[in-house]
Design a protein around this motif. Structure first.
Motif, PDB file in Angstrom:
ATOM      1  N   TYR A 179      37.874  -1.248  -4.800  1.00 36.77           N
ATOM      2  CA  TYR A 179      37.674  -2.617  -4.330  1.00 36.77           C
ATOM      3  C   TYR A 179      38.899  -3.520  -4.421  1.00 36.77           C
ATOM      4  CZ  TYR A 179      32.726  -1.441  -4.403  1.00 36.77           C
ATOM      5  OH  TYR A 179      31.511  -0.857  -4.187  1.00 36.77           O
ATOM      6  N   GLY A 180      39.917  -3.131  -5.125  1.00 39.71           N
ATOM      7  CA  GLY A 180      41.069  -4.021  -5.201  1.00 39.71           C
ATOM      8  C   GLY A 180      42.091  -3.543  -6.190  1.00 39.71           C
ATOM      9  N   ARG A 181      43.284  -4.081  -6.010  1.00 40.04           N
ATOM     10  CA  ARG A 181      44.379  -3.635  -6.861  1.00 40.04           C
ATOM     11  C   ARG A 181      44.487  -4.389  -8.173  1.00 40.04           C
ATOM     12  NH1 ARG A 181      49.358  -3.002  -2.497  1.00 40.04           N
ATOM     13  NH2 ARG A 181      48.366  -1.413  -1.182  1.00 40.04           N
ATOM     14  N   ASP A 182      43.863  -5.562  -8.224  1.00 41.59           N
ATOM     15  CA  ASP A 182      44.019  -6.356  -9.441  1.00 41.59           C
ATOM     16  C   ASP A 182      42.683  -6.957  -9.847  1.00 41.59           C
ATOM     17  OD1 ASP A 182      43.611  -8.415  -7.617  1.00 41.59           O
ATOM     18  OD2 ASP A 182      45.743  -8.814  -7.416  1.00 41.59           O
ATOM     19  N   GLU A 183      42.712  -7.652 -10.965  1.00 41.55           N
ATOM     20  CA  GLU A 183      41.495  -8.232 -11.528  1.00 41.55           C
ATOM     21  C   GLU A 183      40.910  -9.304 -10.616  1.00 41.55           C
ATOM     22  OE1 GLU A 183      41.125 -11.118 -15.195  1.00 41.55           O
ATOM     23  OE2 GLU A 183      41.408  -9.059 -15.897  1.00 41.55           O
ATOM     24  N   GLU A 184      41.757 -10.085  -9.966  1.00 37.08           N
ATOM     25  CA  GLU A 184      41.284 -11.151  -9.089  1.00 37.08           C
ATOM     26  C   GLU A 184      40.484 -10.599  -7.912  1.00 37.08           C
ATOM     27  OE1 GLU A 184      43.139 -14.860  -6.454  1.00 37.08           O
ATOM     28  OE2 GLU A 184      44.427 -13.647  -7.769  1.00 37.08           O
ATOM     29  N   ALA A 185      40.968  -9.504  -7.321  1.00 32.69           N
ATOM     30  CA  ALA A 185      40.246  -8.888  -6.207  1.00 32.69           C
ATOM     31  C   ALA A 185      38.901  -8.337  -6.656  1.00 32.69           C
ATOM     32  CB  ALA A 185      41.099  -7.780  -5.587  1.00 32.69           C
ATOM     33  N   LEU A 186      38.845  -7.761  -7.847  1.00 35.86           N
ATOM     34  CA  LEU A 186      37.573  -7.251  -8.369  1.00 35.86           C
ATOM     35  C   LEU A 186      36.569  -8.382  -8.552  1.00 35.86           C
ATOM     36  CD1 LEU A 186      38.686  -4.592 -11.018  1.00 35.86           C
ATOM     37  CD2 LEU A 186      37.602  -4.181  -8.813  1.00 35.86           C
ATOM     38  N   PHE A 187      37.014  -9.494  -9.107  1.00 27.20           N
ATOM     39  CA  PHE A 187      36.108 -10.618  -9.319  1.00 27.20           C
ATOM     40  C   PHE A 187      35.619 -11.190  -7.988  1.00 27.20           C
ATOM     41  CE2 PHE A 187      38.120 -11.487 -13.695  1.00 27.20           C
ATOM     42  CZ  PHE A 187      37.131 -10.737 -14.321  1.00 27.20           C
ATOM     43  N   ALA A 188      36.497 -11.229  -6.982  1.00 29.54           N
ATOM     44  CA  ALA A 188      36.089 -11.738  -5.672  1.00 29.54           C
ATOM     45  C   ALA A 188      35.012 -10.852  -5.059  1.00 29.54           C
ATOM     46  CB  ALA A 188      37.304 -11.830  -4.741  1.00 29.54           C
ATOM     47  N   THR A 189      35.186  -9.535  -5.205  1.00 33.69           N
ATOM     48  CA  THR A 189      34.175  -8.610  -4.693  1.00 33.69           C
ATOM     49  C   THR A 189      32.862  -8.771  -5.441  1.00 33.69           C
ATOM     50  OG1 THR A 189      35.912  -7.036  -4.089  1.00 33.69           O
ATOM     51  CG2 THR A 189      33.664  -6.185  -4.252  1.00 33.69           C
ATOM     52  N   ARG A 190      32.968  -8.931  -6.754  1.00 30.92           N
ATOM     53  CA  ARG A 190      31.752  -9.136  -7.546  1.00 30.92           C
ATOM     54  C   ARG A 190      31.001 -10.385  -7.100  1.00 30.92           C
ATOM     55  NH1 ARG A 190      32.447 -11.643 -13.303  1.00 30.92           N
ATOM     56  NH2 ARG A 190      32.936 -13.321 -11.826  1.00 30.92           N
ATOM     57  N   ASP A 191      31.716 -11.491  -6.861  1.00 32.65           N
ATOM     58  CA  ASP A 191      31.072 -12.733  -6.446  1.00 32.65           C
ATOM     59  C   ASP A 191      30.423 -12.594  -5.073  1.00 32.65           C
ATOM     60  OD1 ASP A 191      31.952 -13.798  -8.808  1.00 32.65           O
ATOM     61  OD2 ASP A 191      33.709 -14.803  -7.926  1.00 32.65           O
ATOM     62  N   ARG A 192      31.102 -11.862  -4.168  1.00 28.03           N
ATOM     63  CA  ARG A 192      30.526 -11.686  -2.832  1.00 28.03           C
ATOM     64  C   ARG A 192      29.239 -10.882  -2.888  1.00 28.03           C
ATOM     65  NH1 ARG A 192      30.743  -7.555   0.422  1.00 28.03           N
ATOM     66  NH2 ARG A 192      32.450  -6.545  -0.737  1.00 28.03           N
ATOM     67  N   ILE A 193      29.244  -9.808  -3.657  1.00 26.31           N
ATOM     68  CA  ILE A 193      28.044  -8.979  -3.777  1.00 26.31           C
ATOM     69  C   ILE A 193      26.927  -9.756  -4.454  1.00 26.31           C
ATOM     70  CG2 ILE A 193      27.115  -6.893  -4.847  1.00 26.31           C
ATOM     71  CD1 ILE A 193      29.843  -5.594  -4.442  1.00 26.31           C
ATOM     72  N   ALA A 194      27.282 -10.567  -5.444  1.00 23.86           N
ATOM     73  CA  ALA A 194      26.265 -11.377  -6.116  1.00 23.86           C
ATOM     74  C   ALA A 194      25.622 -12.357  -5.143  1.00 23.86           C
ATOM     75  CB  ALA A 194      26.892 -12.119  -7.292  1.00 23.86           C
ATOM     76  N   ALA A 195      26.437 -12.948  -4.244  1.00 23.17           N
ATOM     77  CA  ALA A 195      25.892 -13.877  -3.250  1.00 23.17           C
ATOM     78  C   ALA A 195      24.964 -13.155  -2.276  1.00 23.17           C
ATOM     79  CB  ALA A 195      27.032 -14.555  -2.493  1.00 23.17           C
ATOM     80  N   GLU A 196      25.337 -11.945  -1.869  1.00 20.31           N
ATOM     81  CA  GLU A 196      24.477 -11.169  -0.975  1.00 20.31           C
ATOM     82  C   GLU A 196      23.158 -10.824  -1.655  1.00 20.31           C
ATOM     83  OE1 GLU A 196      26.729  -7.816   0.212  1.00 20.31           O
ATOM     84  OE2 GLU A 196      28.104  -8.951   1.500  1.00 20.31           O
ATOM     85  N   LEU A 197      23.220 -10.465  -2.910  1.00 21.01           N
ATOM     86  CA  LEU A 197      21.991 -10.166  -3.652  1.00 21.01           C
ATOM     87  C   LEU A 197      21.104 -11.405  -3.775  1.00 21.01           C
ATOM     88  CD1 LEU A 197      23.333  -7.849  -6.517  1.00 21.01           C
ATOM     89  CD2 LEU A 197      21.861  -7.197  -4.604  1.00 21.01           C
ATOM     90  N   ALA A 198      21.755 -12.551  -3.989  1.00 20.96           N
ATOM     91  CA  ALA A 198      20.983 -13.787  -4.091  1.00 20.96           C
ATOM     92  C   ALA A 198      20.291 -14.096  -2.770  1.00 20.96           C
ATOM     93  CB  ALA A 198      21.891 -14.939  -4.509  1.00 20.96           C
ATOM     94  N   ASN A 199      20.998 -13.887  -1.661  1.00 21.05           N
ATOM     95  CA  ASN A 199      20.381 -14.114  -0.356  1.00 21.05           C
ATOM     96  C   ASN A 199      19.229 -13.164  -0.111  1.00 21.05           C
ATOM     97  OD1 ASN A 199      22.113 -16.197   0.317  1.00 21.05           O
ATOM     98  ND2 ASN A 199      23.610 -14.859   1.300  1.00 21.05           N
ATOM     99  N   ALA A 200      19.417 -11.905  -0.519  1.00 20.97           N
ATOM    100  CA  ALA A 200      18.331 -10.934  -0.355  1.00 20.97           C
ATOM    101  C   ALA A 200      17.134 -11.298  -1.223  1.00 20.97           C
ATOM    102  CB  ALA A 200      18.847  -9.534  -0.693  1.00 20.97           C
TER     103      ALA A 200
END
Length: 344
Positions: free
Chosen positions: A85-106
């Motif tokens: 998902y990403g090369r650094d910690e910031e990219a991982l956190f961004a992916t985590r937040d996006r997936i969390a938002a999708e789960l919330a919408n679902a």
């Protein structure tokens, strides 16, 4: 290690102690080595004391193999996530937040569906309003366009021509308020003769009529946008000499607002241009070469005379060519004086 074990030959303490004994033995031969032997002996005592303290510390530490395995597993998981998902910690956190938002919408799917339904209703209402405004504008523009085109067609030797801009309703799919082109389909209908009802332009107009309708449309829309480039490829097809005079005059009027390029075989139309080019073919080195030549004043007279009289060019045809150029120049001056300057 400091003290050594069964698997090694001895630790640091044992080796320093051995070195100290050797120096003590050598001190019997050279007294200068005695202080060094004493210093090594003291270092061995300090190391032995430090080794015992470390052993006591190690005995007091509680080792949890399960905790260690869990940490190693988590580190391995983080490494897999990093590669995916990403090369650094910031990219991982961004992916985590996006997936969390999708789960919330679902999770809140019903609420989300209601919101989407409201948004769709609002968009449909806005689309219906825009389609109605477009239809109203089309009806008003259709009458104006037909009137102006018919006036231009009368100038082009079609006095009885009628143009109708038909607005045919279209059925939209999926209960939409309109189709992609609006609430209606636009069709140009044309009649060249009195007493004949207008029919689809593409089916009833002859070649010459199509040429003049196209020119009349361009003339009616000439003020919609200044500085356009208009290309007419043999717009004089299928017309007579009288109509050619009027076509040339109308093209000159268009030229006051736009860049007009016209391919013609009529001298009346060519004379109306401010600049005349001649396309010639020659054989050069065994190949056919096409050239475009810009004609000066005298060359224009000769070319217009040739276009009017064919291969036999005499004084009469040259004078006729000069009169065509003089008349065209007068028309251009009149057109410029009647055309408002840019920005007005």
């Amino acid at each position: 290690t400091l003290t050594g074990d069964a698997a090694t030959e001895g630790g640091a303490v044992d080796r320093i102690d051995a070195a100290a004994r050797r120096l003590e033995a050598l001190a019997g031969v050279d007294a200068a080595l005695a202080p060094l032997a004493e210093r090594l002996r003291g270092a061995a005592v300090e190391l032995l004391d430090a080794a015992r303290d470390l052993e006591r510390y190690a005995d007091a530490v509680e080792v949890d193999p399960g905790r260690l395995a869990a940490l190693e597993e988590r580190l391995a998981l983080l490494e897999r996530l990093r590669r995916k998902y990403g090369r650094d910690e910031e990219a991982l956190f961004a992916t985590r937040d996006r997936i969390a938002a999708e789960l919330a919408n679902a999770t809140n799917s019903e609420e989300r569906l209601r919101a989407l339904a409201q948004e769709e209703a609002a968009l449909r209402a806005a689309l219906a309003a825009d389609a109605a405004a477009l239809s109203q504008g089309r009806r008003a523009a259709a009458e104006t366009l037909a009137r102006e085109v018919e006036a231009s067609l009368a100038r082009l030797d079609l006095p009885n021509a009628r143009l109708e801009v038909a607005l045919e309703p279209v059925t939209a799919a999926d209960a939409m308020p309109c189709a992609a082109t609006g609430a209606e389909h636009v069709e140009l209908r044309f009649s060249a003769n009195a007493g004949e009802p207008p029919r689809a332009l593409r089916r009833v107009a002859s070649g010459g009529e199509l040429s003049r309708v196209f020119l009349a449309l361009k003339n009616a829309l000439r003020s919609a946008e200044r500085g356009a480039v208009l290309v007419f490829d043999e717009v004089d097809a299928g017309i007579g000499g009288r109509a050619a005079d009027r076509v040339g005059a109308l093209l000159a009027e268009l030229g006051a607002r736009h860049q007009v390029l016209c391919i013609t075989h009529w001298p009346q139309i060519a004379a109306a241009a401010s600049t005349q080019l001649r396309v010639v073919k020659r054989t050069q080195a065994g190949r056919t070469v096409t050239r475009v030549e810009r004609l000066d004043a005298e060359a224009r007279v000769e070319e217009l005379a040739r276009m009017a009289g064919g291969t036999r060019v005499g004084d009469a045809t040259r004078e006729h060519a000069r009169e065509l150029l003089r008349g065209a120049a007068r028309s251009r001056r009149s057109s410029r004086s009647a055309t408002p300057p840019p920005g007005r």
